[in-house]
Design a protein around this motif. Sequence first.
Motif, PDB file in Angstrom:
ATOM      1  N   THR A  24       0.827  -1.202   0.000  1.00  0.00           N
ATOM      2  CA  THR A  24       0.000   0.000   0.000  1.00  0.00           C
ATOM      3  C   THR A  24       0.859   1.249   0.000  1.00  0.00           C
ATOM      4  N   GLN A  25       1.849   1.305   0.865  1.00  0.00           N
ATOM      5  CA  GLN A  25       2.732   2.468   0.910  1.00  0.00           C
ATOM      6  C   GLN A  25       3.519   2.598  -0.392  1.00  0.00           C
ATOM      7  N   SER A  26       3.873   1.489  -0.988  1.00  0.00           N
ATOM      8  CA  SER A  26       4.609   1.511  -2.245  1.00  0.00           C
ATOM      9  C   SER A  26       3.746   2.063  -3.376  1.00  0.00           C
ATOM     10  N   GLU A  27       2.481   1.691  -3.387  1.00  0.00           N
ATOM     11  CA  GLU A  27       1.564   2.216  -4.405  1.00  0.00           C
ATOM     12  C   GLU A  27       1.431   3.721  -4.270  1.00  0.00           C
ATOM     13  N   ILE A  28       1.286   4.190  -3.050  1.00  0.00           N
ATOM     14  CA  ILE A  28       1.159   5.621  -2.810  1.00  0.00           C
ATOM     15  C   ILE A  28       2.463   6.332  -3.188  1.00  0.00           C
ATOM     16  N   GLY A  29       3.585   5.766  -2.779  1.00  0.00           N
ATOM     17  CA  GLY A  29       4.880   6.361  -3.099  1.00  0.00           C
ATOM     18  C   GLY A  29       5.162   6.393  -4.591  1.00  0.00           C
ATOM     19  N   ALA A  30       4.581   5.460  -5.328  1.00  0.00           N
ATOM     20  CA  ALA A  30       4.787   5.402  -6.769  1.00  0.00           C
ATOM     21  C   ALA A  30       3.847   6.351  -7.517  1.00  0.00           C
ATOM     22  N   TYR A  32       0.267   6.189  -7.295  1.00  0.00           N
ATOM     23  CA  TYR A  32      -1.101   5.719  -7.474  1.00  0.00           C
ATOM     24  C   TYR A  32      -1.974   6.441  -6.452  1.00  0.00           C
ATOM     25  N   SER A  33      -3.231   6.662  -6.785  1.00  0.00           N
ATOM     26  CA  SER A  33      -4.099   7.404  -5.879  1.00  0.00           C
ATOM     27  C   SER A  33      -4.405   6.591  -4.617  1.00  0.00           C
ATOM     28  N   TYR A  34      -4.466   7.282  -3.496  1.00  0.00           N
ATOM     29  CA  TYR A  34      -4.742   6.629  -2.213  1.00  0.00           C
ATOM     30  C   TYR A  34      -6.103   5.948  -2.232  1.00  0.00           C
ATOM     31  N   LYS A  35      -7.116   6.612  -2.795  1.00  0.00           N
ATOM     32  CA  LYS A  35      -8.457   6.030  -2.850  1.00  0.00           C
ATOM     33  C   LYS A  35      -8.457   4.751  -3.669  1.00  0.00           C
ATOM     34  N   LYS A  36      -7.752   4.750  -4.780  1.00  0.00           N
ATOM     35  CA  LYS A  36      -7.693   3.561  -5.630  1.00  0.00           C
ATOM     36  C   LYS A  36      -6.990   2.426  -4.899  1.00  0.00           C
ATOM     37  N   CYS A  37      -5.906   2.729  -4.190  1.00  0.00           N
ATOM     38  CA  CYS A  37      -5.176   1.711  -3.448  1.00  0.00           C
ATOM     39  C   CYS A  37      -6.084   1.094  -2.384  1.00  0.00           C
ATOM     40  N   LYS A  38      -6.792   1.935  -1.696  1.00  0.00           N
ATOM     41  CA  LYS A  38      -7.658   1.459  -0.618  1.00  0.00           C
ATOM     42  C   LYS A  38      -8.784   0.595  -1.190  1.00  0.00           C
ATOM     43  N   ARG A  39      -9.351   0.993  -2.328  1.00  0.00           N
ATOM     44  CA  ARG A  39     -10.440   0.239  -2.946  1.00  0.00           C
ATOM     45  C   ARG A  39      -9.960  -1.132  -3.425  1.00  0.00           C
ATOM     46  N   ILE A  40      -8.764  -1.193  -3.981  1.00  0.00           N
ATOM     47  CA  ILE A  40      -8.218  -2.452  -4.477  1.00  0.00           C
ATOM     48  C   ILE A  40      -7.954  -3.422  -3.337  1.00  0.00           C
TER      49      ILE A  40
END
Length: 42
Positions: A24-30, A32-40
Amino acid sequence: MQKVKLTPKQQRFVEEYLVDLNATQSEIGAGYSYKKCKRIRK
């Protein structure tokens, strides 16, 4: 072995993931939107 080309965002995710092994932190750091990460993740 076939090499796979990564987009810059995907490459950044890999680099971030290797730091703390937290997807999750990697997605945000890269970038990707926080909302999208949370939804996935649900």
